[in-house]
Design a protein around this motif. Structure first.
Motif, PDB file in Angstrom:
ATOM      1  N   HIS A   1      -1.299  -3.395   7.451  1.00  0.00           N
ATOM      2  CA  HIS A   1      -1.641  -2.186   8.206  1.00  0.00           C
ATOM      3  C   HIS A   1      -0.652  -1.052   7.947  1.00  0.00           C
ATOM      4  N   LEU A   2       0.309  -1.296   7.060  1.00  0.00           N
ATOM      5  CA  LEU A   2       1.382  -0.322   6.854  1.00  0.00           C
ATOM      6  C   LEU A   2       1.272   0.267   5.454  1.00  0.00           C
TER       7      LEU A   2
ATOM      8  N   ALA B   1      -4.417   7.977   4.527  1.00  0.00           N
ATOM      9  CA  ALA B   1      -4.080   6.820   5.357  1.00  0.00           C
ATOM     10  C   ALA B   1      -5.052   6.678   6.525  1.00  0.00           C
ATOM     11  N   LYS B   2      -5.370   7.806   7.171  1.00  0.00           N
ATOM     12  CA  LYS B   2      -6.320   7.772   8.291  1.00  0.00           C
ATOM     13  C   LYS B   2      -7.685   7.305   7.811  1.00  0.00           C
ATOM     14  N   ARG B   3      -8.096   7.782   6.642  1.00  0.00           N
ATOM     15  CA  ARG B   3      -9.402   7.408   6.107  1.00  0.00           C
ATOM     16  C   ARG B   3      -9.441   5.923   5.760  1.00  0.00           C
ATOM     17  N   GLY B   4      -8.319   5.356   5.338  1.00  0.00           N
ATOM     18  CA  GLY B   4      -8.282   3.960   4.917  1.00  0.00           C
ATOM     19  C   GLY B   4      -7.940   2.978   6.012  1.00  0.00           C
ATOM     20  N   ASN B   5      -7.973   3.429   7.293  1.00  0.00           N
ATOM     21  CA  ASN B   5      -7.713   2.539   8.434  1.00  0.00           C
ATOM     22  C   ASN B   5      -6.277   2.012   8.454  1.00  0.00           C
ATOM     23  N   ILE B   6      -5.368   2.771   7.878  1.00  0.00           N
ATOM     24  CA  ILE B   6      -3.935   2.447   7.979  1.00  0.00           C
ATOM     25  C   ILE B   6      -3.442   2.935   9.341  1.00  0.00           C
ATOM     26  N   THR B   7      -2.651   2.127  10.001  1.00  0.00           N
ATOM     27  CA  THR B   7      -2.182   2.507  11.345  1.00  0.00           C
ATOM     28  C   THR B   7      -0.699   2.858  11.390  1.00  0.00           C
ATOM     29  N   HIS B   8       0.093   2.358  10.441  1.00  0.00           N
ATOM     30  CA  HIS B   8       1.551   2.548  10.480  1.00  0.00           C
ATOM     31  C   HIS B   8       1.991   3.176   9.161  1.00  0.00           C
ATOM     32  N   ILE B   9       2.782   4.228   9.243  1.00  0.00           N
ATOM     33  CA  ILE B   9       3.233   4.960   8.054  1.00  0.00           C
ATOM     34  C   ILE B   9       4.749   5.028   8.047  1.00  0.00           C
ATOM     35  N   LEU B  10       5.344   4.789   6.870  1.00  0.00           N
ATOM     36  CA  LEU B  10       6.780   4.984   6.671  1.00  0.00           C
ATOM     37  C   LEU B  10       6.972   6.230   5.822  1.00  0.00           C
ATOM     38  N   LEU B  11       7.724   7.197   6.357  1.00  0.00           N
ATOM     39  CA  LEU B  11       7.943   8.465   5.665  1.00  0.00           C
ATOM     40  C   LEU B  11       9.442   8.718   5.525  1.00  0.00           C
ATOM     41  N   PRO B  12       9.850   9.463   4.475  1.00  0.00           N
ATOM     42  CA  PRO B  12      11.267   9.842   4.357  1.00  0.00           C
ATOM     43  C   PRO B  12      11.702  10.689   5.540  1.00  0.00           C
ATOM     44  N   GLY B  13      12.925  10.483   5.976  1.00  0.00           N
ATOM     45  CA  GLY B  13      13.414  11.212   7.135  1.00  0.00           C
ATOM     46  C   GLY B  13      13.424  12.713   6.940  1.00  0.00           C
ATOM     47  N   GLU B  14      13.655  13.170   5.713  1.00  0.00           N
ATOM     48  CA  GLU B  14      13.717  14.602   5.468  1.00  0.00           C
ATOM     49  C   GLU B  14      12.353  15.279   5.568  1.00  0.00           C
ATOM     50  N   ASN B  15      11.282  14.490   5.621  1.00  0.00           N
ATOM     51  CA  ASN B  15       9.943  15.070   5.778  1.00  0.00           C
ATOM     52  C   ASN B  15       9.563  15.260   7.240  1.00  0.00           C
ATOM     53  N   LYS B  16      10.481  15.006   8.141  1.00  0.00           N
ATOM     54  CA  LYS B  16      10.163  15.157   9.558  1.00  0.00           C
ATOM     55  C   LYS B  16       9.826  16.602   9.898  1.00  0.00           C
ATOM     56  N   ARG B  17      10.497  17.539   9.224  1.00  0.00           N
ATOM     57  CA  ARG B  17      10.229  18.959   9.504  1.00  0.00           C
ATOM     58  C   ARG B  17       8.831  19.382   9.042  1.00  0.00           C
TER      59      ARG B  17
ATOM     60  N   ALA C   1       8.602  -3.391   6.722  1.00  0.00           N
ATOM     61  CA  ALA C   1       7.406  -3.693   5.942  1.00  0.00           C
ATOM     62  C   ALA C   1       7.171  -5.190   5.779  1.00  0.00           C
ATOM     63  N   LEU C   2       8.247  -5.981   5.620  1.00  0.00           N
ATOM     64  CA  LEU C   2       8.082  -7.398   5.345  1.00  0.00           C
ATOM     65  C   LEU C   2       7.876  -8.191   6.633  1.00  0.00           C
ATOM     66  N   ILE C   3       7.024  -9.194   6.557  1.00  0.00           N
ATOM     67  CA  ILE C   3       6.763 -10.079   7.704  1.00  0.00           C
ATOM     68  C   ILE C   3       7.577 -11.365   7.508  1.00  0.00           C
ATOM     69  N   LEU C   4       8.579 -11.541   8.314  1.00  0.00           N
ATOM     70  CA  LEU C   4       9.480 -12.686   8.189  1.00  0.00           C
ATOM     71  C   LEU C   4       9.067 -13.808   9.145  1.00  0.00           C
ATOM     72  N   PRO C   5       9.339 -15.037   8.761  1.00  0.00           N
ATOM     73  CA  PRO C   5       9.110 -16.147   9.709  1.00  0.00           C
ATOM     74  C   PRO C   5       9.956 -15.958  10.966  1.00  0.00           C
ATOM     75  N   LYS C   6       9.460 -16.487  12.057  1.00  0.00           N
ATOM     76  CA  LYS C   6      10.126 -16.296  13.333  1.00  0.00           C
ATOM     77  C   LYS C   6      11.539 -16.892  13.295  1.00  0.00           C
ATOM     78  N   GLY C   7      12.492 -16.089  13.700  1.00  0.00           N
ATOM     79  CA  GLY C   7      13.875 -16.541  13.753  1.00  0.00           C
ATOM     80  C   GLY C   7      14.680 -16.239  12.509  1.00  0.00           C
ATOM     81  N   GLU C   8      14.042 -15.809  11.420  1.00  0.00           N
ATOM     82  CA  GLU C   8      14.773 -15.504  10.184  1.00  0.00           C
ATOM     83  C   GLU C   8      15.121 -14.033  10.130  1.00  0.00           C
TER      84      GLU C   8
ATOM     85  N   THR D   1       0.854  -1.196   0.000  1.00  0.00           N
ATOM     86  CA  THR D   1       0.000   0.000   0.000  1.00  0.00           C
ATOM     87  C   THR D   1       0.884   1.238   0.000  1.00  0.00           C
ATOM     88  N   GLY D   2       0.740   2.050  -1.039  1.00  0.00           N
ATOM     89  CA  GLY D   2       1.451   3.312  -1.121  1.00  0.00           C
ATOM     90  C   GLY D   2       0.500   4.481  -0.887  1.00  0.00           C
ATOM     91  N   LEU D   3       1.050   5.686  -0.836  1.00  0.00           N
ATOM     92  CA  LEU D   3       0.270   6.905  -0.640  1.00  0.00           C
ATOM     93  C   LEU D   3       0.541   7.841  -1.807  1.00  0.00           C
TER      94      LEU D   3
END
Length: 831
Positions: free
Chosen positions: A728-729, A754-770, A798-805, A627-629
């Motif tokens: 959820h991301l 994202a809020k409207r689509g029930n997304i709970t976790h967002i990844l943003l570029p670090g330079e957009n923090k300001r 973003a990726l869901i890995l098997p436990k221990g990998e 899921t992108g924005l």
């Protein structure tokens, strides 16, 4: 069908000689005409009246009229010709026709190649309609013959002789009467034929001719025609006397004033001696003008007095002076600003928009402390429907100033801003000056709407013409091509509006301070609907306040499933549609006092199937689906990107109607994945045995922009490693070949989506923090936002890995060299 000037062929003279002998042969008229009511076909006439004894050609185009003519010609019957009251009616009914007409015979009939019929007809005698009957082919009329009512008084012979003499005098001044007509009138002794012949050649209106046709008393008819002839003779004598008086006043150096003096004499005779130029001069005296403008106006007025009134340039100069008079030059409105009252007005008219309101109030606060503010021009930028133009109206109300609005959408001619030069007829000032004419003061609030919608073509660049208007250092002497005078725009409070900054040239942006109006959240739209939109539409559709109750769930359903916008314009239209359907339901069920409560379940009953699929997070974690924005003109949207792998030869396909930027993002993402293949546990030549297909759904919608790079990279890695992506991301950001995550725009709109689509976790570029401070606090707090600087961080989260990998593997230098050698060997074999 239309009539022409009557002709006098041989048939007229036959009729004329027959009429000479009719007193000696009274039985002849009894044979030819019956005095009882008789039925005849009807042909309506437009703009022409036929008199008895008149021979005229007619061109017939209407089907009913053509069939009536053909019937009369075939049956050798007379046809009843009657004039329409309104010539514009194409298919007249009996009530559209006069009650008196003429029975005529059809002498000749000729069908033309275009389907029309040319007929030669001869009027026989008057007739009065008793009744109409409609046939499928044409109209029939029951008519009664209308004989001339002659009295035994001595007046008739006197009138007859007077008619002959007066017509001879009239024929000398009227050059268009044929010689044959003049001779015929002279030899005719029958007063009825004489007066009808004269009437058919007089220049009269249709109604006046019809009035004469309906006069059956012969003395009255002759008296009426004599009055018309006397009137025309008097008009001719008056014109002649005016010409003589004008010529006496003229000398050799004044001949070009001839027409002007003639018009004055005509006005004097008609009691209209007032001179428009005197009115212009008086208006200029009363107008408060700068000295330079008054000098220019006085020169133009003097030039106008010396011009012939019929000259083409006279109109140009007169319009120029009227423009100067109608413009405000020194008229100023006393505008007092109360900051508290202005804040109350902005809050009453608009919900939310905290930052734009603060900047506007700061501007107004400074305005109260200085006489003239030379700061930058405000420019409200935001998606359609968020209230940019209405904010401008509220600013005008808060400042107690007049409000004018100029829409620049589609303007592509520089002359529309600066005006046309006065070198040709039809020149006019530009839209800026025209709007100031409507404002009537020099300090209005001036809204330049849709400033990003201007175009450029061979007629110039209108945005360049706006540079002078919006520059506080120049607009005190704005020069319109039509006025050719310096006009002061420095007192005007300019506000521009635009949907996006891409359409505004950089030099124009440099003169404006950008204030962004972001899209509304669902909570904002819900409040706006309850406070403003629903009460407004209830009143407009004739409901009381408590007739319809919109529940919060119903309004949210409308917002999510029936509108897709950043503003509230479509939301208001949808609420209006619900009101209309409920109004119809009340009338249909005859329950005018019934109360309605709209719930989310009943919305579909009134609005039908939902128009939009509500953009929600995926229900299951999926491999290759991320899921992108994205940012669009109507706000933020969730963008699903999916990748699949197929056996192949290393070909990559990208679909979904993507622009060049997104195509390049896909290529950069694949190159990054290939560069990290060994650390990701992939063979160095993995791409040579696979084809990769990256697709962005809803392919009919064009998509482009530098914010999907990390989304595509994540989708490709997920498909290659068979690891699912957290549903959820959502993420947004551009990618470089080295894996850096670059900043993006439209942050607020994307987080709203994202809020409207029930997304709970967002990844943003670090330079957009300001930029996060510009996002409303309730949106920031409802989302788990993580800032990333490298694609490795994106993949890890973003990726869901098997436990221990672990996602990234430790790779030795020996393995790297081995894989490189293997890759080179495979390449050689393929070659």
């Amino acid at each position: 069908m239309m009539g022409r000037r009557p002709l006098l062929p041989f048939a007229f003279f036959l009729h004329f000689f027959a009429s000479l002998f009719s007193p000696a042969l009274p039985w002849l008229s009894l044979i030819m005409f019956d005095s009882d009511v008789t039925q005849y076909p009807v042909m309506p006439l437009r703009d022409v009246v036929i008199f008895p004894g008149m021979v005229a050609p007619l061109v017939v185009g209407r089907k009913k009229s053509a069939r009536a003519l053909e019937y009369a010609m075939k049956e050798r019957s007379l046809i009843f010709l009657v004039t329409q009251k309104d010539a514009r009616i194409e298919d007249p009914e009996p009530e559209h026709l006069y009650g008196c007409g003429v029975l005529a015979s059809v002498m000749q009939l000729l069908r033309l190649p275009d389907g029309t019929i040319k007929a030669l007809i001869e009027g026989k005698r008057r007739a009065i309609v008793e009744a109409y009957s409609n046939d499928e082919e044409f109209f029939y009329a029951d008519v009664r013959y209308a004989e001339d009512q002659q009295t035994e008084s001595v007046e008739l012979p006197v009138y007859n002789r007077e008619l002959k003499q007066v017509f001879e005098r009239y024929a000398k001044i009227e050059k268009n009467i044929p010689v044959e007509v003049i001779k015929s009138v002279a030899v005719l002794e029958n007063p009825g034929l004489r007066v009808d012949l004269i009437c058919s050649h007089l220049r009269l209106g249709t109604e006046e001719k019809q009035d004469i046709l309906e006069i059956l008393a012969l003395p009255d008819r002759i008296r009426r025609v004599l009055e018309i002839l006397y009137r025309k003779l008097e008009q001719h004598e008056l014109e002649k006397s005016i010409d003589i008086r004008v010529k006496k006043k003229m000398n050799e150096s004044q001949r070009h004033y001839y027409l002007n003096e003639k018009v004055k004499e005509i006005q004097s005779e008609m009691g209209q001696a007032g001179d428009d130029l005197d009115d212009l001069q008086e208006a200029l005296k009363k107008k408060d003008l700068p000295e330079s403008v008054r000098e220019k106006a006085d020169r133009e007025l003097g030039k106008l007095r010396a011009m012939p009134p019929m000259s083409a340039e006279t109109t140009v100069v007169r319009n120029y002076l009227e423009t100067i008079i109608s413009l405000p030059w020194l008229e100023k409105e006393d505008a007092s600003i109360d900051i508290e009252e202005a804040e109350d007005i902005l809050n009453q008219d608009h919900y939310g928009l905290k930052k734009p309101k603060e900047r506007i109030l700061e501007y107004l606060a400074v305005q109260t402390q200085v006489e003239k503010l030379n700061g930058p021009i405000l420019c409200l930028v935001g998606p359609p429907g968020v209230g940019k133009t209405s904010v401008c109206k509220s600013i005008a109300r808060a400042m107690n100033r007049k409000f004018v609005r100029l829409s620049l959408g589609g303007v592509r001619d520089e002359a529309e801003i600066r005006g046309h030069r006065r070198t040709y007829i039809g020149a006019m000032p530009g839209k800026i000056i025209h709007s100031m004419q409507k404002a009537e003061v020099i300090n209005p609030v001036f809204c330049l709407d849709e400033v990003d919608k201007m175009s450029v073509d061979f007629r110039g660049d209108p945005s360049s013409a706006l540079l002078e208007v919006l520059d506080p250092e120049q607009n005190y002497a704005f020069n319109d091509h039509y006025l050719d005078l310096d006009y002061d725009l420095s007192e005007v409070f300019f506000i521009a509006t635009a949907n996006n900054l891409h359409g505004i040239p950089l030099p124009l942006q440099d003169r404006m301070e950008i204030i962004r109006l972001n899209g509304y959240t669902e909570e904002d739209k819900l409040e706006i609907a309850e406070r403003f939109l629903a009460p407004k539409q209830l009143g407009l559709n004739g409901f009381q306040e408590d007739d319809i109750q919109f529940t919060k769930e119903a309004v949210l359903e409308i917002i999510r499933r029936y509108t897709r916008e950043a503003g509230v314009r479509n939301l208001e239209r949808t609420l209006a549609a619900v009101c209309r359907k409920i109004a119809r339901d009340r009338l249909k069920k005859k329950e005018p006092t019934r109360k309605y409560q709209l719930s989310d379940q009943s919305v579909g009953e009134y609005l039908g199937v939902p128009k939009y699929r509500f953009g929600l997070a995926e229900k299951h974690d999926a491999i290759g689906l991320v899921t992108g924005l994205a940012w669009t003109e109507v706000g933020g949207e969730l963008l699903q990107i999916e990748s699949v792998l197929m056996p192949g030869t290393g070909k990559m396909t990208v679909t979904g109607k993507l622009g060049d930027v997104m195509q390049e993002s896909a290529q950069a993402a694949l190159s990054y994945v290939r560069s990290r293949s060994m650390r990701l546990g992939l063979d160095a030549d993995f791409y040579q045995q696979l084809d990769i297909h990256v697709h962005v759904p809803e392919g009919a919608i064009p998509k482009d922009g530098p914010s999907a790079g990390i989304t595509m990279a994540t989708s490709i890695v997920s498909a290659l490693l068979k690891y699912p992506v957290n549903r959820h991301l959502a993420m947004t950001g551009e990618i470089t070949l080295r894996g850096r995550v670059l900043p993006i725009g439209g942050l607020t709109e994307k987080l709203l989506a994202a809020k409207r689509g029930n997304i709970t976790h967002i990844l943003l570029p670090g330079e957009n923090k300001r930029d996060l401070e510009e996002v409303p606090a309730r949106i920031r707090e409802s989302l788990d936002i993580t800032f990333v600087d490298h694609v490795d961080d994106v993949l890890t989260k973003a990726l869901i890995l098997p436990k221990g990998e672990e996602l990234f593997k430790d790779v030795s230098l020996e393995s790297i060299l081995k894989n490189v050698a293997l890759s080179s060997h495979n390449t050689t074999i393929q070659q």
